[in-house]
Design an enzyme around this catalytic site. Structure first.
Site, PDB file in Angstrom:
ATOM      1  N   ILE A  67      34.842  29.786  38.942  1.00  0.00           N
ATOM      2  CA  ILE A  67      34.406  30.119  40.308  1.00  0.00           C
ATOM      3  C   ILE A  67      35.718  30.421  41.039  1.00  0.00           C
ATOM      4  O   ILE A  67      36.705  29.711  40.860  1.00  0.00           O
ATOM      5  CB  ILE A  67      33.620  28.947  40.935  1.00  0.00           C
ATOM      6  N   SER A  68      35.761  31.492  41.824  1.00  0.00           N
ATOM      7  CA  SER A  68      37.034  31.930  42.421  1.00  0.00           C
ATOM      8  C   SER A  68      37.495  30.994  43.540  1.00  0.00           C
ATOM      9  O   SER A  68      36.707  30.232  44.105  1.00  0.00           O
ATOM     10  CB  SER A  68      36.893  33.355  42.952  1.00  0.00           C
ATOM     11  N   GLN A  69      38.790  31.133  43.869  1.00  0.00           N
ATOM     12  CA  GLN A  69      39.413  30.348  44.946  1.00  0.00           C
ATOM     13  C   GLN A  69      38.754  30.712  46.288  1.00  0.00           C
ATOM     14  O   GLN A  69      38.648  31.893  46.622  1.00  0.00           O
ATOM     15  CB  GLN A  69      40.895  30.725  44.957  1.00  0.00           C
TER      16      GLN A  69
ATOM     17  N   ARG B 293      29.394  24.640  48.180  1.00  0.00           N
ATOM     18  CA  ARG B 293      30.067  25.093  46.939  1.00  0.00           C
ATOM     19  C   ARG B 293      29.780  24.140  45.786  1.00  0.00           C
ATOM     20  O   ARG B 293      29.729  24.553  44.625  1.00  0.00           O
ATOM     21  CB  ARG B 293      31.580  25.222  47.197  1.00  0.00           C
TER      22      ARG B 293
END
Ligand code: SAM
Length: 203
Positions: A51-53, A25
């Site tokens: 950026i999503s969880q 990530r």
């Protein structure tokens, strides 16, 4: 992150966990956010986007149930992180991002990581990508007022969509399954995403 934030909260699909294990990530983040890469939170990626969880991405991918032969449409690719995860789950991934800077950065990162089966297109993903349809799976990382008709038209029979839908500030994650003319909608719980800005999204 996989043990603490994903498996402990019910993410059990081995292929999804394996994809998370393979994709770093931190490669999708600016230097100043890299130390937080494995916290379970959204993080800024520039241009006012995030950026999503990780847990929400994992839940989305588990519910999407992507198979190795599938062709997938990923709407709102942002940093390209979810696109990279999908590249390990599917045969072919077409991602769409409306912000050119993010789309080119995502494409560079995917190339650097050796991803060869995913392409990031610049455009309005609320209209899908008719030139590459039909898709076995459609996933979206931005909240729409409702599922765009374009996605339903471009979804293969037996296909699935997972997307946040509802008011602009808080949405429901929906799983939609297409069986001929019939659509089955399953509510997966409350989520909060940036808006899907476009012709069949928010104006
Ligand atoms: N899944 C992404 C990731 O892994 O980085 C994060 C998605 S971010 C929360 C939502 C993205 O949707 C933003 O980058 C935003 O620019 C994009 N977006 C919003 N409306 C869009 C549209 N109509 N077409 C394509 N992208 C759109």
């Amino acid at each position: 992150m996989i043990e603490r934030h994903l498996r402990a909260r019910g993410i059990r699909d081995p292929r999804v966990c394996q994809a998370f294990d393979r994709v770093p990530r931190e490669a999708f983040l600016d230097e100043k956010h890299r130390a937080e890469a494995y916290a379970d939170s959204p993080l800024p990626i520039g241009c006012g986007q995030t950026i999503s969880q990780p847990y929400v991405v994992a839940l989305t991918l588990q519910e999407l149930s992507v198979q190795p032969e599938h062709r997938v449409l990923d709407v709102g690719s942002g940093s390209g992180y979810q696109t990279a995860l999908l590249s390990y789950l599917a045969a072919e991934v077409h991602a769409v991002e409306r912000i050119e800077t993010l789309a080119s950065r995502a494409m560079e990162t995917l190339k650097r990581l050796g991803v060869t089966n995913a392409t990031v297109h610049i455009g309005d993903g609320s209209l899908g990508l008719p030139a590459f349809a039909p898709f076995d799976r459609i996933v979206c990382g931005a909240g729409a007022p409702d599922i765009p008709n374009a996605w339903i038209e471009q979804l293969a029979d037996g296909g699935r969509i997972v997307a946040p839908v509802g008011p602009r500030d808080v949405q429901t994650l929906l799983r939609v399954e297409k069986h001929g003319e019939h659509l089955r909608r399953v509510d997966l719980g409350g989520v909060r995403f940036v808006p899907l800005i476009g012709e069949q999204g928010w104006r």
